[in-house]
Motif scaffolding. Structure first.
Motif, PDB file in Angstrom:
ATOM      1  N   GLN A 207       4.961   2.226  -0.210  1.00 44.21           N
ATOM      2  CA  GLN A 207       3.721   2.954  -0.474  1.00 44.21           C
ATOM      3  C   GLN A 207       2.543   1.991  -0.590  1.00 44.21           C
ATOM      4  OE1 GLN A 207       5.090   4.942  -4.020  1.00 44.21           O
ATOM      5  NE2 GLN A 207       5.434   6.880  -2.944  1.00 44.21           N
ATOM      6  N   LEU A 208       2.744   0.900  -1.329  1.00 42.54           N
ATOM      7  CA  LEU A 208       1.684  -0.096  -1.494  1.00 42.54           C
ATOM      8  C   LEU A 208       1.309  -0.747  -0.167  1.00 42.54           C
ATOM      9  CD1 LEU A 208       2.803  -1.891  -4.789  1.00 42.54           C
ATOM     10  CD2 LEU A 208       0.735  -0.532  -4.468  1.00 42.54           C
ATOM     11  N   VAL A 209       2.331  -1.143   0.594  1.00 44.33           N
ATOM     12  CA  VAL A 209       2.077  -1.819   1.874  1.00 44.33           C
ATOM     13  C   VAL A 209       1.391  -0.872   2.856  1.00 44.33           C
ATOM     14  CG1 VAL A 209       3.160  -2.912   3.870  1.00 44.33           C
ATOM     15  CG2 VAL A 209       3.945  -3.472   1.563  1.00 44.33           C
ATOM     16  N   LEU A 210       1.785   0.398   2.850  1.00 39.72           N
ATOM     17  CA  LEU A 210       1.162   1.370   3.747  1.00 39.72           C
ATOM     18  C   LEU A 210      -0.332   1.493   3.463  1.00 39.72           C
ATOM     19  CD1 LEU A 210       1.222   3.644   5.851  1.00 39.72           C
ATOM     20  CD2 LEU A 210       1.857   5.226   4.002  1.00 39.72           C
ATOM     21  N   PHE A 211      -0.677   1.709   2.197  1.00 42.79           N
ATOM     22  CA  PHE A 211      -2.095   1.859   1.861  1.00 42.79           C
ATOM     23  C   PHE A 211      -2.850   0.548   2.097  1.00 42.79           C
ATOM     24  CE2 PHE A 211      -5.839   2.247  -0.811  1.00 42.79           C
ATOM     25  CZ  PHE A 211      -6.222   3.559  -0.568  1.00 42.79           C
TER      26      PHE A 211
END
Length: 235
Positions: A207-211
């Motif tokens: 989730q962090l890497v996507l955003f």
């Protein structure tokens, strides 16, 4: 004769990793930003003056944050990861970074709208303020994500004995031990929008890497557009 190594000197409060030290660094950076606001040239418009204050804040907080990163040990990171609860604050991180990037880009675009009608000296002053804002915001964005990656990785798994790290990133070779490992990962995502040789192995990290990747791609595209605008103003 006692030849034991000297004890490690206590880290000054300003360069510690806890919440009080973070608030102190932010407060000091705000003082620097306020100083830049008051010493701004009198012919600057309000938007330019506010952007100059933002530049001062960014330079101050980046210098203090990186001084903290350079001296932090593995034990320091593990200790602060237990206190900061990164799993609860990641939404706040995303909100703060998104709002900061949006406001910074909007301020630069508003300031440059009259660039072509300014005298050369004034034009160069505005361009310098804009470049510092763009570069400083870009560096701050990826530095914040690097810190959050580290704290999420080192956060202990709840209810697991013996204590295990939450993890979520699989580095080639030795396991990550310092902030530098996560700085490498964050800036690779920031410059290429991909994870290179680091595997992402947990939902929270994905989730962090996507955003992070989406923000990096959008910000880099905006920087390219603004750079063309600034270059046209110089020429």
């Amino acid at each position: 004769m006692d030849i034991s190594p000297p004890a490690r000197l206590s880290t000054p409060l300003l360069f510690r990793l806890g919440v009080p030290a973070r608030l102190l660094r932010v407060g000091l950076a705000m003082v620097i930003g306020t100083f830049c606001y008051w010493v701004a040239p009198s012919d600057f418009e309000l938007v330019t003056t506010l952007l100059l204050a933002w530049d001062g804040f960014l330079v101050g907080i980046l210098m203090l944050t990186w001084a903290t990163i350079l001296q932090a040990s593995t034990a320091d990171i593990e200790r602060v990861a237990r206190v900061l609860h990164p799993n609860r604050t990641w939404g706040l991180l995303l909100l703060v970074t998104f709002v900061g990037v949006a406001i910074s880009l909007l301020a630069v675009m508003l300031m440059l709208r009259r660039l072509f009608t300014m005298p050369l000296e004034e034009r160069l002053e505005h361009i310098l303020v804009s470049v510092v804002a763009i570069v400083g915001t870009w560096l701050m964005l990826h530095t914040l994500f690097a810190l959050h990656y580290a704290h999420t990785y080192f956060k202990p798994l709840p209810g697991v004995e013996p204590e295990r790290r939450q993890g979520g990133l699989n580095f080639v070779g030795a396991a990550p031990a310092l902030y530098w490992d996560f700085v490498y990962f964050a800036f690779v995502v920031g410059t290429t929008a991909q994870t290179a040789d680091v595997g992402v192995t947990s939902l929270r990290m994905r989730q962090l890497v996507l955003f992070h990747g989406i923000m990096a791609f959008g910000f880099n595209t905006a920087i390219l557009a603004l750079s063309i605008n600034i270059l046209a103003g110089v020429l």
